[in-house]
Motif scaffolding. Structure first.
Motif, PDB file in Angstrom:
ATOM      1  N   SER A   1      -9.299   2.757  -5.997  1.00  0.00           N
ATOM      2  CA  SER A   1      -8.405   1.973  -5.105  1.00  0.00           C
ATOM      3  C   SER A   1      -8.000   2.937  -3.689  1.00  0.00           C
ATOM      4  CB  SER A   1      -7.125   1.433  -5.775  1.00  0.00           C
ATOM      5  OG  SER A   1      -6.362   2.456  -6.378  1.00  0.00           O
TER       6      SER A   1
ATOM      7  N   GLU B   1     -14.868   8.410   2.604  1.00  0.00           N
ATOM      8  CA  GLU B   1     -13.450   7.709   2.605  1.00  0.00           C
ATOM      9  C   GLU B   1     -13.217   7.146   1.080  1.00  0.00           C
ATOM     10  OE1 GLU B   1     -12.841   5.031   5.663  1.00  0.00           O
ATOM     11  OE2 GLU B   1     -12.462   6.586   7.097  1.00  0.00           O
ATOM     12  N   THR B   2     -14.382   7.241   0.143  1.00  0.00           N
ATOM     13  CA  THR B   2     -14.164   6.469  -1.141  1.00  0.00           C
ATOM     14  C   THR B   2     -14.350   7.437  -2.055  1.00  0.00           C
ATOM     15  OG1 THR B   2     -16.654   6.087  -1.151  1.00  0.00           O
ATOM     16  CG2 THR B   2     -14.843   4.392  -0.244  1.00  0.00           C
ATOM     17  N   THR B   3     -13.833   7.504  -3.158  1.00  0.00           N
ATOM     18  CA  THR B   3     -13.747   8.108  -4.343  1.00  0.00           C
ATOM     19  C   THR B   3     -13.926   7.453  -5.663  1.00  0.00           C
ATOM     20  OG1 THR B   3     -12.782  10.228  -5.833  1.00  0.00           O
ATOM     21  CG2 THR B   3     -11.295   8.682  -4.371  1.00  0.00           C
TER      22      THR B   3
ATOM     23  N   LYS C   1      -3.542  -0.190  -3.941  1.00  0.00           N
ATOM     24  CA  LYS C   1      -4.183   0.279  -2.658  1.00  0.00           C
ATOM     25  C   LYS C   1      -3.430   1.661  -2.004  1.00  0.00           C
ATOM     26  CE  LYS C   1      -5.383  -1.364   2.021  1.00  0.00           C
ATOM     27  NZ  LYS C   1      -5.413  -2.594   2.915  1.00  0.00           N
TER      28      LYS C   1
ATOM     29  N   PHE D   1      -3.707   5.030   0.795  1.00  0.00           N
ATOM     30  CA  PHE D   1      -4.315   5.824   1.879  1.00  0.00           C
ATOM     31  C   PHE D   1      -3.886   7.412   1.462  1.00  0.00           C
ATOM     32  CE2 PHE D   1      -3.963   1.739   3.683  1.00  0.00           C
ATOM     33  CZ  PHE D   1      -5.036   1.534   4.181  1.00  0.00           C
TER      34      PHE D   1
ATOM     35  N   LYS E   1      -6.463   1.857  10.443  1.00  0.00           N
ATOM     36  CA  LYS E   1      -6.836   1.041   9.014  1.00  0.00           C
ATOM     37  C   LYS E   1      -6.073   0.055   8.767  1.00  0.00           C
ATOM     38  CE  LYS E   1     -10.328   3.832   7.534  1.00  0.00           C
ATOM     39  NZ  LYS E   1     -11.660   3.024   7.188  1.00  0.00           N
TER      40      LYS E   1
ATOM     41  N   CYS F   1       0.959  -1.106  -0.211  1.00  0.00           N
ATOM     42  CA  CYS F   1      -0.014   0.023   0.008  1.00  0.00           C
ATOM     43  C   CYS F   1       0.809   1.158   0.031  1.00  0.00           C
ATOM     44  CB  CYS F   1      -0.959  -0.107   1.175  1.00  0.00           C
ATOM     45  SG  CYS F   1      -0.176   0.291   2.735  1.00  0.00           S
TER      46      CYS F   1
ATOM     47  N   LEU G   1      -8.572   9.730   3.842  1.00  0.00           N
ATOM     48  CA  LEU G   1      -8.466  10.125   5.387  1.00  0.00           C
ATOM     49  C   LEU G   1      -8.337  11.790   5.470  1.00  0.00           C
ATOM     50  CD1 LEU G   1      -6.323   7.192   6.731  1.00  0.00           C
ATOM     51  CD2 LEU G   1      -8.889   7.417   6.505  1.00  0.00           C
TER      52      LEU G   1
ATOM     53  N   THR H   1      -8.547   5.348  -0.459  1.00  0.00           N
ATOM     54  CA  THR H   1      -9.203   5.730   0.739  1.00  0.00           C
ATOM     55  C   THR H   1      -8.793   6.875   1.328  1.00  0.00           C
ATOM     56  OG1 THR H   1      -9.254   3.175   1.442  1.00  0.00           O
ATOM     57  CG2 THR H   1      -9.722   5.113   3.094  1.00  0.00           C
TER      58      THR H   1
ATOM     59  N   TRP I   1     -11.722  15.869  -4.757  1.00  0.00           N
ATOM     60  CA  TRP I   1     -12.017  14.639  -3.615  1.00  0.00           C
ATOM     61  C   TRP I   1     -13.051  14.812  -2.705  1.00  0.00           C
ATOM     62  CZ3 TRP I   1      -8.869  11.597  -5.495  1.00  0.00           C
ATOM     63  CH2 TRP I   1      -7.413  12.023  -5.775  1.00  0.00           C
TER      64      TRP I   1
END
Length: 251
Positions: free
Chosen positions: A225, A218-220, A200, A202, A247, A182, A229, A227, A213
């Motif tokens: 892929s 937390e998703t888009t 993946k 963050f 997380k 990640c 924050l 997350t 954004w």
């Protein structure tokens, strides 16, 4: 260019704004009609995009062939009539090399804490490296810094491996990102590259983030892929880092 037929014509698409914007908006190539395309992009994006974009990809500061039409890249949503387009699946490809150096712990995490200092809001999006100390202490992993620049001097003995000697352009960065489990990053080109590759990620955002954004969640759909924050208060990165640790701990 405003949507005219490109039969027997050549369209020059000109990169604009940041590296991340170029990576984001090149997804619109699939909506362009048949015709000759020339993409003028920053030199360190040429090799990466040459493998996926239809037509010819050239250095924006080099020799550009004569064209019949031109279009700034961020006008593609308007010119193609498609508006916002989500990235339902990865649309960039990474080379296999360079290889990510082997670590000791198995879990491989990339860490990008700084964007370009010339960005007008860089003081809001970049995070002082010391703020990541709780992450480095709490999470057992091999940490890597998959970017170049003066911010790497912040590491100063911390357990983060510099990768700048392996990186000559974004194609090299893409190869390294694909080998990570990640990526943890601020809002800079690394987030776009990882998202376009399906890595993946963050993404750590200030309380007032970039337009793409949104302001919550937390998703888009920009990059599935990722997350997101978000800061809950201006300048509060501690809360973001604490949620990040939780997380990653949960897998």
């Amino acid at each position: 260019w405003k949507g005219e037929s490109l039969k027997g014509k050549k369209l020059l698409i000109i990169a604009e704004q940041g590296f991340g914007d170029v990576i984001h908006f090149c997804r619109y190539q699939k909506f362009l009609p048949k015709g000759d395309l020339v993409w003028a992009v920053p030199k360190n994006l040429v090799r990466l995009l040459s493998g996926v974009l239809r037509g010819v990809v050239v250095d924006e500061k080099g020799s550009i062939p004569p064209c019949d039409y031109y279009l700034p890249m961020l006008s593609l949503p308007f010119a193609t009539g498609k508006g916002f387009v989500s990235a339902a699946k990865p649309y960039l490809k990474a080379p296999k090399k360079p290889a990510l150096p082997k670590g000791k712990h198995g879990l491989k995490i990339g860490l990008v804490w700084s964007g370009s200092a010339t960005h007008l809001r860089d003081h809001e999006r970049s995070i002082p490296f010391k703020r990541f100390e709780p992450l480095l202490k709490e999470i057992v992993a091999d940490f890597y810094a998959p970017f170049t620049g003066s911010a790497l001097e912040d590491i100063d003995g911390a357990p983060v491996l510099r990768l700048d000697t392996l990186i000559s352009d974004f194609a090299d960065t893409a190869a390294l990102l694909k080998q990570l489990d990640c990526l943890v990053t601020v809002d800079t080109a690394a987030a776009h590259l990882a998202g376009a590759l399906g890595v993946k990620t963050f993404l750590l955002l200030p309380v007032c983030p970039d337009w793409r954004w949104g302001v919550k969640g937390e998703t888009t759909d920009v990059y599935p892929s990722l997350t997101l924050l978000r800061q809950e208060a201006y300048g509060d990165w501690s809360g973001v880092i604490n949620r990040l640790i939780k997380k990653i701990s949960r897998g």
